[in-house]
Design a protein around this motif. Structure first.
Motif, PDB file in Angstrom:
ATOM      1  N   ALA A 113     -13.746  -1.984   3.255  1.00 25.77           N
ATOM      2  CA  ALA A 113     -12.800  -2.445   2.235  1.00 25.77           C
ATOM      3  C   ALA A 113     -11.533  -2.998   2.883  1.00 25.77           C
ATOM      4  O   ALA A 113     -11.072  -2.475   3.911  1.00 25.77           O
ATOM      5  CB  ALA A 113     -12.451  -1.303   1.284  1.00 25.77           C
ATOM      6  N   PRO A 114     -10.953  -4.055   2.329  1.00 27.99           N
ATOM      7  CA  PRO A 114      -9.674  -4.569   2.874  1.00 27.99           C
ATOM      8  C   PRO A 114      -8.570  -3.539   2.747  1.00 27.99           C
ATOM      9  O   PRO A 114      -8.656  -2.578   1.968  1.00 27.99           O
ATOM     10  CB  PRO A 114      -9.405  -5.815   2.011  1.00 27.99           C
ATOM     11  CG  PRO A 114     -10.734  -6.198   1.448  1.00 27.99           C
ATOM     12  CD  PRO A 114     -11.485  -4.911   1.259  1.00 27.99           C
ATOM     13  N   SER A 115      -7.526  -3.754   3.505  1.00 35.03           N
ATOM     14  CA  SER A 115      -6.412  -2.793   3.521  1.00 35.03           C
ATOM     15  C   SER A 115      -5.714  -2.702   2.173  1.00 35.03           C
ATOM     16  O   SER A 115      -5.174  -1.652   1.824  1.00 35.03           O
ATOM     17  CB  SER A 115      -5.410  -3.188   4.609  1.00 35.03           C
ATOM     18  OG  SER A 115      -4.936  -4.511   4.401  1.00 35.03           O
ATOM     19  N   GLU A 116      -5.713  -3.785   1.384  1.00 32.86           N
ATOM     20  CA  GLU A 116      -5.068  -3.743   0.070  1.00 32.86           C
ATOM     21  C   GLU A 116      -5.778  -2.767  -0.862  1.00 32.86           C
ATOM     22  O   GLU A 116      -5.126  -2.044  -1.634  1.00 32.86           O
ATOM     23  CB  GLU A 116      -5.041  -5.136  -0.563  1.00 32.86           C
ATOM     24  CG  GLU A 116      -4.125  -6.138   0.125  1.00 32.86           C
ATOM     25  CD  GLU A 116      -4.797  -6.798   1.314  1.00 32.86           C
ATOM     26  OE1 GLU A 116      -5.962  -6.437   1.612  1.00 32.86           O
ATOM     27  OE2 GLU A 116      -4.162  -7.673   1.938  1.00 32.86           O
ATOM     28  N   VAL A 117      -7.108  -2.722  -0.790  1.00 32.59           N
ATOM     29  CA  VAL A 117      -7.869  -1.806  -1.636  1.00 32.59           C
ATOM     30  C   VAL A 117      -7.616  -0.360  -1.229  1.00 32.59           C
ATOM     31  O   VAL A 117      -7.417   0.520  -2.089  1.00 32.59           O
ATOM     32  CB  VAL A 117      -9.372  -2.150  -1.567  1.00 32.59           C
ATOM     33  CG1 VAL A 117     -10.195  -1.169  -2.387  1.00 32.59           C
ATOM     34  CG2 VAL A 117      -9.614  -3.579  -2.046  1.00 32.59           C
ATOM     35  N   ILE A 118      -7.603  -0.102   0.068  1.00 31.55           N
ATOM     36  CA  ILE A 118      -7.363   1.269   0.541  1.00 31.55           C
ATOM     37  C   ILE A 118      -5.952   1.719   0.173  1.00 31.55           C
ATOM     38  O   ILE A 118      -5.739   2.870  -0.237  1.00 31.55           O
ATOM     39  CB  ILE A 118      -7.596   1.349   2.060  1.00 31.55           C
ATOM     40  CG1 ILE A 118      -9.029   0.923   2.416  1.00 31.55           C
ATOM     41  CG2 ILE A 118      -7.324   2.749   2.575  1.00 31.55           C
ATOM     42  CD1 ILE A 118     -10.105   1.766   1.791  1.00 31.55           C
ATOM     43  N   THR A 119      -4.985   0.827   0.303  1.00 31.29           N
ATOM     44  CA  THR A 119      -3.605   1.177  -0.053  1.00 31.29           C
ATOM     45  C   THR A 119      -3.487   1.483  -1.538  1.00 31.29           C
ATOM     46  O   THR A 119      -2.771   2.411  -1.938  1.00 31.29           O
ATOM     47  CB  THR A 119      -2.669   0.021   0.335  1.00 31.29           C
ATOM     48  OG1 THR A 119      -2.804  -0.256   1.735  1.00 31.29           O
ATOM     49  CG2 THR A 119      -1.225   0.371   0.049  1.00 31.29           C
ATOM     50  N   TRP A 120      -4.177   0.706  -2.372  1.00 31.87           N
ATOM     51  CA  TRP A 120      -4.113   0.963  -3.817  1.00 31.87           C
ATOM     52  C   TRP A 120      -4.774   2.282  -4.177  1.00 31.87           C
ATOM     53  O   TRP A 120      -4.264   3.034  -5.025  1.00 31.87           O
ATOM     54  CB  TRP A 120      -4.803  -0.178  -4.560  1.00 31.87           C
ATOM     55  CG  TRP A 120      -4.703  -0.038  -6.049  1.00 31.87           C
ATOM     56  CD1 TRP A 120      -3.669  -0.415  -6.850  1.00 31.87           C
ATOM     57  CD2 TRP A 120      -5.689   0.570  -6.911  1.00 31.87           C
ATOM     58  NE1 TRP A 120      -3.950  -0.105  -8.161  1.00 31.87           N
ATOM     59  CE2 TRP A 120      -5.177   0.499  -8.222  1.00 31.87           C
ATOM     60  CE3 TRP A 120      -6.948   1.140  -6.693  1.00 31.87           C
ATOM     61  CZ2 TRP A 120      -5.876   0.988  -9.325  1.00 31.87           C
ATOM     62  CZ3 TRP A 120      -7.647   1.640  -7.775  1.00 31.87           C
ATOM     63  CH2 TRP A 120      -7.119   1.561  -9.077  1.00 31.87           C
ATOM     64  N   ILE A 121      -5.905   2.603  -3.543  1.00 29.80           N
ATOM     65  CA  ILE A 121      -6.588   3.862  -3.861  1.00 29.80           C
ATOM     66  C   ILE A 121      -5.743   5.047  -3.439  1.00 29.80           C
ATOM     67  O   ILE A 121      -5.662   6.063  -4.162  1.00 29.80           O
ATOM     68  CB  ILE A 121      -7.976   3.899  -3.184  1.00 29.80           C
ATOM     69  CG1 ILE A 121      -8.898   2.845  -3.804  1.00 29.80           C
ATOM     70  CG2 ILE A 121      -8.615   5.276  -3.318  1.00 29.80           C
ATOM     71  CD1 ILE A 121     -10.250   2.747  -3.139  1.00 29.80           C
ATOM     72  N   LYS A 122      -5.087   4.959  -2.281  1.00 34.81           N
ATOM     73  CA  LYS A 122      -4.264   6.065  -1.799  1.00 34.81           C
ATOM     74  C   LYS A 122      -2.893   6.104  -2.468  1.00 34.81           C
ATOM     75  O   LYS A 122      -2.141   7.065  -2.251  1.00 34.81           O
ATOM     76  CB  LYS A 122      -4.094   5.966  -0.278  1.00 34.81           C
ATOM     77  CG  LYS A 122      -5.361   6.330   0.493  1.00 34.81           C
ATOM     78  CD  LYS A 122      -5.109   6.301   1.980  1.00 34.81           C
ATOM     79  CE  LYS A 122      -6.299   6.860   2.739  1.00 34.81           C
ATOM     80  NZ  LYS A 122      -6.509   8.307   2.505  1.00 34.81           N
ATOM     81  N   GLY A 123      -2.554   5.081  -3.236  1.00 38.10           N
ATOM     82  CA  GLY A 123      -1.279   5.070  -3.936  1.00 38.10           C
ATOM     83  C   GLY A 123      -1.320   5.888  -5.215  1.00 38.10           C
ATOM     84  O   GLY A 123      -2.295   6.577  -5.539  1.00 38.10           O
ATOM     85  N   ASP A 124      -0.219   5.816  -5.979  1.00 38.72           N
ATOM     86  CA  ASP A 124      -0.105   6.611  -7.207  1.00 38.72           C
ATOM     87  C   ASP A 124      -1.114   6.167  -8.262  1.00 38.72           C
ATOM     88  O   ASP A 124      -1.753   7.003  -8.914  1.00 38.72           O
ATOM     89  CB  ASP A 124       1.316   6.509  -7.758  1.00 38.72           C
ATOM     90  CG  ASP A 124       2.334   7.170  -6.829  1.00 38.72           C
ATOM     91  OD1 ASP A 124       1.923   8.066  -6.057  1.00 38.72           O
ATOM     92  OD2 ASP A 124       3.518   6.787  -6.875  1.00 38.72           O
ATOM     93  N   TYR A 125      -1.261   4.857  -8.432  1.00 43.10           N
ATOM     94  CA  TYR A 125      -2.190   4.373  -9.447  1.00 43.10           C
ATOM     95  C   TYR A 125      -3.634   4.760  -9.113  1.00 43.10           C
ATOM     96  O   TYR A 125      -4.408   5.150 -10.002  1.00 43.10           O
ATOM     97  CB  TYR A 125      -2.073   2.853  -9.586  1.00 43.10           C
ATOM     98  CG  TYR A 125      -0.745   2.405 -10.158  1.00 43.10           C
ATOM     99  CD1 TYR A 125      -0.483   2.513 -11.516  1.00 43.10           C
ATOM    100  CD2 TYR A 125       0.241   1.883  -9.331  1.00 43.10           C
ATOM    101  CE1 TYR A 125       0.726   2.111 -12.046  1.00 43.10           C
ATOM    102  CE2 TYR A 125       1.456   1.475  -9.846  1.00 43.10           C
ATOM    103  CZ  TYR A 125       1.700   1.583 -11.207  1.00 43.10           C
ATOM    104  OH  TYR A 125       2.912   1.190 -11.711  1.00 43.10           O
ATOM    105  N   GLY A 126      -3.996   4.653  -7.849  1.00 43.89           N
ATOM    106  CA  GLY A 126      -5.345   5.041  -7.462  1.00 43.89           C
ATOM    107  C   GLY A 126      -5.579   6.531  -7.612  1.00 43.89           C
ATOM    108  O   GLY A 126      -6.667   6.961  -8.041  1.00 43.89           O
ATOM    109  N   GLN A 127      -4.581   7.352  -7.279  1.00 41.27           N
ATOM    110  CA  GLN A 127      -4.728   8.802  -7.417  1.00 41.27           C
ATOM    111  C   GLN A 127      -4.867   9.201  -8.883  1.00 41.27           C
ATOM    112  O   GLN A 127      -5.701  10.055  -9.227  1.00 41.27           O
ATOM    113  CB  GLN A 127      -3.507   9.496  -6.792  1.00 41.27           C
ATOM    114  CG  GLN A 127      -3.371   9.300  -5.285  1.00 41.27           C
ATOM    115  CD  GLN A 127      -4.421  10.064  -4.517  1.00 41.27           C
ATOM    116  OE1 GLN A 127      -4.958  11.058  -4.982  1.00 41.27           O
ATOM    117  NE2 GLN A 127      -4.747   9.586  -3.322  1.00 41.27           N
TER     118      GLN A 127
END
Length: 221
Positions: A113-127
């Motif tokens: 997965a690109p870094s943008e997807v990983i950052t979104w999942i680990k962010g508040d919205y993804g959590q």
């Protein structure tokens, strides 16, 4: 008594047509030869019109008669190939007509997965998305197609730092290629033959598996 007047016209004041007629034949011949020879500067590409799009930096121009031919080389970045790979994996998660173990796609997506997807999942919205999905899964029933996307989000959220540091390295590409090759083996073995794998009911899964196999192979080299 008669008076006669004679008007003398200087050579510089003669009309241009008269001077052109009085040119030496050798001079006319040399001018014709000079006009027939095309200078090298005329082979340059024509200037771009005002308001026209600029020429690509990697393009080279060649002139054939009155037409200019432009040849440009296209370059696909590694991030674009990662987006295509993850899109094919997500499509394979929802596709039917295949007997592969789709749970192997969860670590594949985490590695590719690109870094943008990983950052979104680990962010508040993804959590919050993963938390609400898990809560809905515990209290109610969710479709089976959403099980793998939810598992992928939970896998990325709780993955240790040592595993996530493999992303972007050659080791992660090798692991992804091994997972994709195993899924391809399962798919074509379950289909029975290559011709049956391209039937109407399994062509989406077949194209997705080919895509997730070729992209790690390209990234490896």
């Amino acid at each position: 008594m008669s008076i006669s007047l004679r008007l003398a016209v200087p050579p510089s004041a003669q009309p241009p047509t008269l001077r052109r007629r009085q040119l030496n034949p050798r001079a006319r011949c040399s001018n014709a030869v000079a006009a027939a020879i095309t200078p090298v500067a005329s082979l340059r590409p024509p200037r771009a019109l005002r308001g026209a799009a600029p020429r690509p930096s990697g393009a080279w121009w060649r002139r054939r008669g009155d037409a200019a031919v432009c040849c440009a080389s296209a370059h696909v970045s590694a991030e674009t190939m990662q987006w295509v790979s993850v899109g094919a994996a997500a499509l394979l998660m929802l596709a039917k007509g295949t007997s592969v173990h789709k749970s192997f796609l969860v670590p594949f997506v985490a590695l590719q997965a690109p870094s943008e997807v990983i950052t979104w999942i680990k962010g508040d919205y993804g959590q919050w998305t993963a938390f609400l999905g898990l809560l809905l899964r515990l209290l109610y029933f969710i479709p089976g197609e959403l099980e793998l996307p939810l598992s992928t989000m939970l896998f990325v959220s709780i993955a240790p730092r040592q595993f996530m540091n493999l992303r972007g390295t050659q080791d992660s590409v090798i692991l992804s290629l091994m997972i994709a090759a195993y899924l391809a083996f399962q798919h074509f073995s379950g289909a029975g033959s290559v011709r049956k794998a391209f039937d109407r009911g399994a062509i989406v899964a077949t194209l997705s598996i080919i895509c997730i196999t070729l992209i790690p192979l390209l990234l490896l080299f």
